[in-house]
Scaffold this active site. Sequence first.
Site, PDB file in Angstrom:
ATOM      1  N   LYS A  51      43.983  34.139  36.895  1.00  0.00           N
ATOM      2  CA  LYS A  51      42.404  33.896  36.815  1.00  0.00           C
ATOM      3  C   LYS A  51      41.552  34.985  36.435  1.00  0.00           C
ATOM      4  O   LYS A  51      40.622  34.716  35.627  1.00  0.00           O
ATOM      5  CB  LYS A  51      41.775  33.324  38.211  1.00  0.00           C
ATOM      6  N   TYR A 178      34.518  27.966  45.492  1.00  0.00           N
ATOM      7  CA  TYR A 178      34.668  29.300  44.422  1.00  0.00           C
ATOM      8  C   TYR A 178      35.421  29.268  43.218  1.00  0.00           C
ATOM      9  O   TYR A 178      35.147  29.426  42.474  1.00  0.00           O
ATOM     10  CB  TYR A 178      35.112  30.613  45.442  1.00  0.00           C
ATOM     11  N   HIS A 441      22.024  57.516  41.424  1.00  0.00           N
ATOM     12  CA  HIS A 441      21.036  57.055  40.412  1.00  0.00           C
ATOM     13  C   HIS A 441      21.408  57.387  39.235  1.00  0.00           C
ATOM     14  O   HIS A 441      21.943  58.598  38.954  1.00  0.00           O
ATOM     15  CB  HIS A 441      19.778  57.756  41.015  1.00  0.00           C
ATOM     16  N   GLU A 446      22.383  51.386  44.302  1.00  0.00           N
ATOM     17  CA  GLU A 446      21.257  52.580  45.041  1.00  0.00           C
ATOM     18  C   GLU A 446      20.630  51.648  46.034  1.00  0.00           C
ATOM     19  O   GLU A 446      19.939  52.206  47.027  1.00  0.00           O
ATOM     20  CB  GLU A 446      20.831  53.488  44.035  1.00  0.00           C
TER      21      GLU A 446
HETATM   22  C1  LIG Z   1      42.910  29.461  41.370  1.00  0.00           C
HETATM   23  C2  LIG Z   1      42.934  30.311  42.400  1.00  0.00           C
HETATM   24  C3  LIG Z   1      42.207  31.592  42.654  1.00  0.00           C
HETATM   25  C4  LIG Z   1      42.340  32.345  43.489  1.00  0.00           C
HETATM   26  N1  LIG Z   1      41.855  33.499  43.669  1.00  0.00           N
HETATM   27  C5  LIG Z   1      41.792  34.425  44.493  1.00  0.00           C
HETATM   28  C6  LIG Z   1      41.199  35.714  44.500  1.00  0.00           C
HETATM   29  O1  LIG Z   1      40.343  35.942  43.541  1.00  0.00           O
HETATM   30  N2  LIG Z   1      41.301  36.419  45.814  1.00  0.00           N
HETATM   31  C7  LIG Z   1      42.216  36.206  46.751  1.00  0.00           C
HETATM   32  O2  LIG Z   1      42.249  36.871  47.561  1.00  0.00           O
HETATM   33  N3  LIG Z   1      42.592  34.961  46.875  1.00  0.00           N
HETATM   34  C8  LIG Z   1      42.489  33.929  45.768  1.00  0.00           C
HETATM   35  N4  LIG Z   1      43.329  32.854  45.748  1.00  0.00           N
HETATM   36  C9  LIG Z   1      43.953  32.426  47.229  1.00  0.00           C
HETATM   37  C10 LIG Z   1      45.610  33.279  47.130  1.00  0.00           C
HETATM   38  O3  LIG Z   1      46.005  32.950  45.945  1.00  0.00           O
HETATM   39  C11 LIG Z   1      46.189  32.766  48.313  1.00  0.00           C
HETATM   40  O4  LIG Z   1      45.275  32.944  49.416  1.00  0.00           O
HETATM   41  C12 LIG Z   1      47.367  33.425  48.519  1.00  0.00           C
HETATM   42  O5  LIG Z   1      48.415  33.479  47.386  1.00  0.00           O
HETATM   43  C13 LIG Z   1      48.147  32.955  49.596  1.00  0.00           C
HETATM   44  O6  LIG Z   1      49.303  33.471  49.900  1.00  0.00           O
HETATM   45  P1  LIG Z   1      50.687  32.889  50.451  1.00  0.00           P
HETATM   46  O7  LIG Z   1      51.661  34.019  50.926  1.00  0.00           O
HETATM   47  O8  LIG Z   1      49.971  32.273  51.884  1.00  0.00           O
HETATM   48  O9  LIG Z   1      51.117  31.719  49.724  1.00  0.00           O
HETATM   49  P2  LIG Z   1      51.537  31.325  48.236  1.00  0.00           P
HETATM   50  O10 LIG Z   1      51.026  32.625  47.382  1.00  0.00           O
HETATM   51  O11 LIG Z   1      50.921  30.223  47.755  1.00  0.00           O
HETATM   52  O12 LIG Z   1      53.074  31.523  48.239  1.00  0.00           O
HETATM   53  C14 LIG Z   1      53.696  30.660  48.885  1.00  0.00           C
HETATM   54  C15 LIG Z   1      54.972  30.306  47.938  1.00  0.00           C
HETATM   55  O13 LIG Z   1      55.904  29.475  48.770  1.00  0.00           O
HETATM   56  C16 LIG Z   1      56.734  28.954  47.674  1.00  0.00           C
HETATM   57  N5  LIG Z   1      57.139  27.556  48.644  1.00  0.00           N
HETATM   58  C17 LIG Z   1      56.511  26.386  49.274  1.00  0.00           C
HETATM   59  N6  LIG Z   1      57.136  25.745  49.926  1.00  0.00           N
HETATM   60  C18 LIG Z   1      58.549  26.216  49.766  1.00  0.00           C
HETATM   61  C19 LIG Z   1      59.810  25.739  50.393  1.00  0.00           C
HETATM   62  N7  LIG Z   1      59.793  24.798  51.106  1.00  0.00           N
HETATM   63  N8  LIG Z   1      60.832  26.662  50.007  1.00  0.00           N
HETATM   64  C20 LIG Z   1      60.701  27.722  49.040  1.00  0.00           C
HETATM   65  N9  LIG Z   1      59.628  27.906  48.587  1.00  0.00           N
HETATM   66  C21 LIG Z   1      58.389  27.531  49.033  1.00  0.00           C
HETATM   67  C22 LIG Z   1      55.682  28.437  46.846  1.00  0.00           C
HETATM   68  O14 LIG Z   1      56.613  28.021  45.251  1.00  0.00           O
HETATM   69  C23 LIG Z   1      55.028  29.802  46.711  1.00  0.00           C
HETATM   70  O15 LIG Z   1      55.336  30.424  45.733  1.00  0.00           O
HETATM   71  C24 LIG Z   1      43.255  31.928  44.852  1.00  0.00           C
HETATM   72  C25 LIG Z   1      43.860  30.777  44.773  1.00  0.00           C
HETATM   73  C26 LIG Z   1      44.054  29.899  43.607  1.00  0.00           C
HETATM   74  C27 LIG Z   1      44.508  28.687  43.686  1.00  0.00           C
END
Ligand SMILES: Cc1cc2nc3c(=O)[nH]c(=O)nc-3n(C[C@H](O)[C@H](O)[C@H](O)COP(=O)(O)OP(=O)(O)OC[C@H]3O[C@@H](n4cnc5c(N)ncnc54)[C@H](O)[C@@H]3O)c2cc1C
Length: 458
Positions: A51, A178, A441, A446
């Site tokens: 993104k 967002y 500045h 600022e």
């Molecule tokens: C379009 C978009 C833009 C974003 N922009 C921002 C940003 O600018 N800044 C920010 O801080 N956050 C942003 N986020 C949010 C951020 O991506 C998430 O908060 C973050 O990735 C969460 O991490 P996580 O480890 O909880 O889960 P995830 O990163 O979602 O990882 C979970 C993983 O688990 C895997 N999985 C699920 N179920 C299973 C299973 N049963 N067995 C094996 N694997 C499995 C999935 O494939 C995935 O890879 C954005 C999200 C989106 C969708």
Amino acid sequence: MTFDYDLFVIGGGSGGVRAARIASAEGGAKVALAEESRMGGTCVIRGCVPKKLMVFASEYPEEVQDARAYGWDATLGAFDWGRFRGTLDKELDRLEAAYRSTLLNAGVTIYDARAVVVDPHRVRLASGEEFSVKHILIATGGRPFVPEVPGGELAVTSNEMFLLDALPKRALVVGGGYIASEFACILHGLGVQVTMMYRGASILRGFDDEARGMVSTAMIARGIDIQCGVDVARLEQGADGIVAHGTDGHAREVDLVMYATGRLPNSGGMGLESLGVGIGARGQVLVDEWSQTSVPSIYAVGDVTDRINLTPVAIREGHAFADTVFRGVPTKADHALVASAVFTQPELGTVGLSEEAAKGLDPSEDRGPIEIFSASFRPMKSLFAGRQDRVLMKLVVDQASQRVLGCHIVGAGAGEMIQLAAIAIKMGATKADFDRTVAVHPTVSEELVTMRKPTRVV
Ligand SMILES: Cc1cc2nc3c(=O)[nH]c(=O)nc-3n(C[C@H](O)[C@H](O)[C@H](O)COP(=O)(O)OP(=O)(O)OC[C@H]3O[C@@H](n4cnc5c(N)ncnc54)[C@H](O)[C@@H]3O)c2cc1C
């Protein structure tokens, strides 16, 4: 009792990868991680990273326009989506490989497979292979969805936006959060005619009203058609595109409909409910402050717990879990004063309480008057280029203690600025601390240290 693994992490996203690495490399645990899709998870593969790269791509037209005002003989050529996507795909491959090697170097065993929980000490891979495990970490994240709407199958979500074969000419972005706002700006910047449809009264609900109002005004001024108070009634495939019938009775024809009306935790089909793991109304795994579920050997971090759904928060939760369980350093993830940014054009950076949230503080907690320091002005750089853009610098201050409770910035670089302001606010800075800091500045920020008198007291 011996186990195949001390820790089995399900999900290779921000939270899972951090927890696995720390537990293994620093906690000396025997760790495995299962990822059913691509290593790195939402942030790396279909969220923050691609993104932000699209945000960068979308900013060039304005930069070229401004360059002309600064004397450059610059002209904007065509945007080649295919070329951009090729580079993007390579970059994501590189990052995915980096995540994978970080885990392998830390001694983590990786299973490229879906995993489910069989009992409090057993996980099963899609292949049927099972392991006995001392602790399980659910780090399965969240997913976008298209709500039940006739013709909903014609729409895409943010997941597909990074995989488009071609850019649409006309797009409808449904939602006002967002992610919807960022994609509306990205598409607009890349030359797509964009309509945003949001059923609420104004976009970016939950952010400071003055700040989100300014972002919305700037988006409209740039040419994004923001329709609030309207929802999609149904979608239909027309001869020349998708026809979106609104609840306002109007039909709009577009080439792409993207839904960004929220995300749901990925907790289903994992066997959690049957084990007695508490699941909330939205499907979130319920955890205590140590990220522990109601089943003692099962923990959960990140978006699947639906606390603050941001990458750095998932990372902190994963790290705190590993410190607590495997390093003997009991650590709670700190969810107070988490700064964040909305990468719209202009950007919005925010930390702490909005003016509205501060006003709404519980009077029983002795809430006194709140001082609002707010400065909105046309910044030097874009003013010179003839733009009408305004920036906002805003501090929300508790009058009695003079503690800065919140900071909201709208303007170019707001995401970078808020990170630094957040350090001071996290340290408990007072308005006087801001005031005695000498300004840099000439800069936009600022203004944060030069606002002498409150704009209003609420
Ligand atoms: C379009 C978009 C833009 C974003 N922009 C921002 C940003 O600018 N800044 C920010 O801080 N956050 C942003 N986020 C949010 C951020 O991506 C998430 O908060 C973050 O990735 C969460 O991490 P996580 O480890 O909880 O889960 P995830 O990163 O979602 O990882 C979970 C993983 O688990 C895997 N999985 C699920 N179920 C299973 C299973 N049963 N067995 C094996 N694997 C499995 C999935 O494939 C995935 O890879 C954005 C999200 C989106 C969708």
